[in-house]
Design an enzyme around this catalytic site. Structure first.
Site: not given
Ligand code: SAH
Length: 364
Positions: A144, A166, A277
């Site tokens: 994704d 998507k 998020m």
């Molecule tokens: N499993 C993921 C998080 C999934 S929830 C982890 O461990 O990182 C998705 C959220 O992660 C986004 O809304 C944002 O808050 C954050 N996120 C993930 N990658 C990011 C990035 N490169 N830059 C900023 N926020 C990020």
């Protein structure tokens, strides 16, 4: 094996059963070679059912026939064969100075497997060795938009790539449908990778995917990834803990509004708060924390698009961050950090810029 050779226009003979050799066949086809496949002397399922695009020559019955075949190709890739045939092939290769490569067979068990792979926050250097190995062994990769995908073709050569972020109509594939697709692929005998952003178990719905696999009797493993909750603040120069400043950090989801009682607990804990998020609920969260007693000059940072070339940080205080975020037009994906550790970000996004420059040099 990936040695970065250009196979376009080369003739490659792959030896081994169609299922065991399917990934090797796909890899050489992807690399532009003309691929011939010898499954074995007996009647076999037509290889075209497994990998379209390869030719199946007549199986050689004599040393002379092997010689003629091997003299006509540039490389022989042996996936599996009998010791006798192996010796005949090796001798013919050395006589004709044809390259010989011994390759790893793909799993031929009737039920495949699913590996949930944490892809980290987007930078190739933050993919783990385990993640790359799992991708390299995959028949199909479900990915994704949050996972790193820049070089998926290279990391998972020959695998089918399916975007479950998507669908053609630009709507996200519902979680249950994505789980059903993964399980169906594994039950069909394929080695499945589900590539996710960050770590699969940090708000990644990885737990649900593990349960779906277990319920269907599909073997499932999880490869942890570097979570954005720690790496994205770091990319803006913010350590989530720091001696004498913060000895704990709490990672919360701002997907749904946080209740007053949760906010009161967070304030009571006194450490760093990391919100994923959290853009949609930022105003409500900052106002709630201030109303319930957090210092209004508490430093706050919002880091958008961590590790991307356009990473951006917005720094403020609890009482100003809402207005600053609105003014800057901050958008998801972003990580919000609330706590005194934010003041340690002396160089802000320069830390990430350095890392990206270094990564670009390494990849060049
Ligand atoms: N499993 C993921 C998080 C999934 S929830 C982890 O461990 O990182 C998705 C959220 O992660 C986004 O809304 C944002 O808050 C954050 N996120 C993930 N990658 C990011 C990035 N490169 N830059 C900023 N926020 C990020």
């Amino acid at each position: 094996m990936s040695v970065g050779l250009d196979f376009s226009g080369k003739r490659v003979l792959v030896v081994g059963g169609a299922h065991a050799a399917r990934r090797v066949l796909a890899r050489y086809l992807t690399s532009g070679a003309t691929v011939y496949h010898l499954a074995g002397p007996g009647p076999h399922s037509p290889v075209s059912l497994v990998v379209p695009g390869v030719t199946a020559p007549v199986f050689p019955r004599s040393v002379g026939a092997w010689d003629a075949l091997i003299a006509a190709v540039d490389l022989v890739a042996v996936v599996e064969t009998t010791p006798h045939t192996d010796a005949v092939i090796a001798a013919a290769c050395s006589r004709h100075r044809t390259w010989l490569s011994r390759e790893i067979a793909a799993s031929t068990s009737p039920v495949g497997s699913v590996t949930l792979v944490g892809g980290g926050p987007g930078l190739e250097r933050l993919l783990t060795v385990g993640a790359l190995a799992a991708l390299n062994a995959a028949d199909i990769v479900y990915y994704d938009r949050l996972g790193p995908t820049d070089r998926l073709e290279e990391w998972a050569p020959g695998a089918e790539h399916v975007d479950v972020g998507k669908a053609p109509g630009h709507h996200a594939v519902p979680q249950r449908d994505a789980e059903r697709m993964m399980v169906a692929s594994a039950l069909a005998g394929r080695t499945v990778v589900r590539l996710k952003g960050g770590d699969p178990f940090v708000f990644g719905r990885g737990g649900e995917e593990v349960l779906a696999c277990r319920a269907a009797g599909v073997p499932v493993t999880v490869i942890s990834g570097v979570t954005s909750a720690i790496a994205v603040p770091a990319a803006a120069g913010i350590p989530v803990t720091h001696r004498e400043v913060s000895h704990l950090f709490t990672v919360i989801s701002g997907h749904a509004p946080i209740t007053d009682s949760e906010l009161t607990h967070l304030i009571g804990l006194g450490g760093t708060i990391v919100v994923l998020m959290g853009i949609g609920t930022l105003q409500q969260m900052a106002a709630g924390l201030a109303r319930l007693g957090m210092r209004i000059d508490m430093p706050v940072a919002i880091i958008e698009r961590g590790f991307a070339h356009d990473q951006r940080s917005t720094f403020g205080r609890l009482d100003t961050i809402g207005a600053l975020a609105a003014h800057a037009g901050v958008r998801s994906p972003a990580v919000v950090v609330i706590g005194d550790v934010v003041s340690l970000a002396a160089h802000g996004d320069e830390a990430a810029a350095d890392l990206l420059r270094e990564a670009a040099t390494l990849q060049a």
